[in-house]
Design a protein around this motif. Structure first.
Motif, short mmCIF file in Angstrom:
data_model
loop_
_atom_site.label_atom_id
_atom_site.label_comp_id
_atom_site.label_asym_id
_atom_site.label_seq_id
_atom_site.Cartn_x
_atom_site.Cartn_y
_atom_site.Cartn_z
N PHE A 298 36.02 37.46 47.01
CA PHE A 298 34.57 37.35 47.25
C PHE A 298 34.22 37.70 48.70
O PHE A 298 33.33 38.52 48.95
CB PHE A 298 34.08 35.94 46.92
N LEU B 12 33.19 42.05 43.29
CA LEU B 12 32.17 41.08 42.88
C LEU B 12 32.10 40.96 41.36
O LEU B 12 31.85 39.87 40.83
CB LEU B 12 30.81 41.47 43.44
N ALA C 290 28.37 35.67 43.57
CA ALA C 290 28.74 37.06 43.31
C ALA C 290 27.54 37.84 42.79
O ALA C 290 27.31 38.99 43.20
CB ALA C 290 29.89 37.11 42.31
#
Length: 432
Positions: free
Chosen positions: A356, A375, A389
Motif C-alpha cells: 500500500f 492498490l 486503497a
C-alpha cells in the motif's frame, strides 16, 4: 485546562446523540486513556484499544437512537461495555480473557448492567450484519444501501443503482439471500424460504397489493415461526441501515471520533507531551492547514489537498515495515522509500502495508500504472486497507485529470468507512 465536567452522566448520552464536540472531548479526556490501558493489559494493541473505544461509543449512539437509554453512572457503564466488546473480539480470534471480577460489577446498578448487555447484543448483531454486507458484490451493496433508506421511492432506488424498477424486487431478494445465508449460519437461526424472503421484503417495503398484504398478514398471524423470522429479518435490516444508509448526523459523530483517535490513540511515542497539550496542538495545526487550503492561491491543487498520509506501524509482526522506510516515507523521500519497500516485498510479497505505501509513493512519483496494480491487490485482499486503497486509486486518476474514474472509486467507499467523510469532501470538490 481540563474540559468542564458534566452536570449529570445522562449528558454524555445526549452529547453523543447530538455529536457535540465539547462532550466528545470530555469523554476522551476522562475515559480514553483508562480504557486504552485496560485493553493493553488484556493482550490488546493501541489499534485494538482505539477500535473498541470507538465501537462502544457508536453502539451507545445507535442504541440510544432506537431506545430510551437512562444510565446512572457513565464511567462504569462505558468501562463494562468496552470490556465485554473486547471479550467478544478476542473470542472471534480464538482467545479468552478472565471473566468479570466482582469489584467491576459492584459500582454499576443492575439496570445499567442489563442496558450494557442490550447495547452489546445489538451492537454485535450490527457488526455481524455489516461484516457480511462488505462481502457482497458492489451492485448488491448499492441496491441494499438505497433500498434501506427510509421513505425512498423505488424509482429513486432504480435511478441510484441503474437497475430497472421492475427488476428491483428480485435483485434485492437475491442480495438479501446472499447476505442472510451467512448471517443465519453465524447466528444459528432458521432462514426464510426464497418465496417468503421475497414476500417479506415486499411486505416491509409496502410493495404488496392490498390482497397480497392481507394474505401475508394472515400468514403471520397463524404461523408463529414465520412471524419470528420476518421480525428478525426486519430487525437486522434496520441495524444494517444504521451503518450503511446516508446519515449526516452519524457521519459527523464518526468524524469527531476519528479526529480524536489520532490524538489519543497514536501509535507513536509522544515523548512525554501531555495529552491535552497534544490535542490543542493538533487542533491548531488543523486550523492553520484549513485556513491555508481555503484562502491560498494553490487551493485548487486538489491532489495535494487530499493526498497527505503518514506511514503507520502495523500491529502484526509479520507485516512490520523497516524503520528506514518509515522515516524516508514520512519525510517525503519517496524514491528512497520505494527502494526499501521493494526489498521488504521481495522478502514477504504478502505484506499488504508495504504494498500500500509503495503505491502511495509511486503515485507521488507519477508512476500511476504500477501504483494501481499494487492498490488493486490491496483493495481485493485487505479488510484493514481496502477503502484506503480505493481512495488512493481515486487519487491516481485525479492526478491524471480523469475525474470520472476518480469518482467511480470514491463511490466505492461506504458510509462507516474511516475515510468516508474525506471521500465525500473530495466528491464535493470535484463537482464544483
Amino acid at each position: 485546562m481540563s474540559p468542564e465536567p458534566m452536570n449529570n452522566d445522562q449528558e454524555y448520552i445526549e452529547g453523543l446523540l447530538q455529536h457535540n464536540p465539547a462532550v466528545i472531548e470530555q469523554i476522551y479526556h476522562r475515559f480514553a486513556s483508562k480504557e486504552k490501558r485496560s485493553i493493553l493489559q488484556k493482550s490488546g494493541t493501541v489499534k485494538d484499544a482505539a477500535y473498541i473505544f470507538e465501537e462502544s461509543l457508536m453502539d451507545i449512539y445507535y442504541f440510544a437512537r432506537r431506545h430510551p437509554l437512562k444510565i446512572t453512572d457513565f464511567e462504569p457503564f462505558l468501562q463494562l461495555l468496552c470490556k465485554r466488546t473486547w471479550e467478544q473480539e478476542l473470542e472471534r480470534r480464538g482467545q479468552r480473557i478472565p471473566g468479570l471480577e466482582a469489584d467491576e460489577l459492584s459500582t454499576i446498578s443492575r439496570d445499567d448492567i442489563q442496558d450494557v448487555e442490550d447495547v452489546l447484543k445489538e451492537g454485535e448483531k450490527r457488526r455481524i450484519a455489516y461484516q457480511h454486507y462488505l462481502t457482497l458484490s458492489d451492485e448488491c451493496k448499492e441496491i441494499l444501501r438505497w433500498s434501506l433508506v427510509e421513505n425512498c421511492l423505488q424509482e429513486d432506488v432504480a435511478a441510484e443503482t441503474n437497475v430497472p424498477v421492475t427488476e428491483l424486487p428480485e435483485r434485492r431478494t437475491d442480495c438479501y439471500r446472499s447476505l442472510f445465508r451467512d448471517i443465519d449460519i453465524k447466528l444459528k437461526a432458521t432462514s426464510l424460504s426464497d418465496t417468503d424472503l421475497l414476500d417479506a421484503d415486499r411486505f416491509l417495503n409496502g410493495q404488496l397489493t392490498e390482497a397480497e398484504r392481507q394474505a401475508f398478514t394472515a400468514r403471520l398471524q397463524t404461523s408463529p415461526l414465520l412471524g419470528q423470522q420476518v421480525k428478525r429479518f426486519n430487525y437486522i435490516r434496520q441495524l444494517l441501515a444504521q451503518r450503511i444508509c446516508p446519515d449526516t448526523d452519524r457521519d459527523e459523530l464518526q468524524h469527531l471520533l476519528y479526529m480524536h483517535r489520532n490524538a489519543w490513540y497514536t501509535l507513536k511515542d509522544n515523548s512525554g507531551i501531555p495529552i491535552l497539550r497534544y490535542v490543542i496542538l493538533v487542533a491548531l495545526i488543523a486550523a492553520t492547514i484549513a485556513v491555508m487550503l481555503y484562502v491560498s492561491p494553490w487551493r485548487k491543487n486538489i491532489y495535494r489537498q487530499f493526498a497527505s498520509t503518514e506511514m503507520q506501524i502495523p500491529d502484526v509482526d509479520s507485516l512490520r515495515l523497516p524503520e528506514t522506510a518509515i522515516y524516508q516515507f514520512n519525510h517525503g523521500h519517496f524514491r528512497q522509500a520505494v527502494v526499501l519497500l521493494n526489498e521488504s516485498l521481495a522478502k514477504n510479497p504478502g505484506n499488504v502495508y508495504a504494498r500500500f505505501y509503495r503505491s502511495v509513493a509511486l503515485i507521488d512519483l507519477d508512476q500511476q500504472d504500477p501504483a494501481r496494480k499494487d492498490l488493486q491487490v490491496v483493495y481485493n485482499t485487505s479488510n484493514d486497507l481496502k477503502f484506503d486503497a480505493a481512495f488512493y486509486l481515486a487519487l491516481s486518476y485525479l492526478k491524471e485529470g480523469r475525474k470520472q474514474e476518480c469518482l467511480e472509486w470514491l463511490l466505492k467507499i461506504p458510509p462507516g468507512a474511516p475515510n468516508y467523510i474525506k471521500a465525500q469532501k473530495l466528491i464535493a470538490e470535484l463537482k464544483r
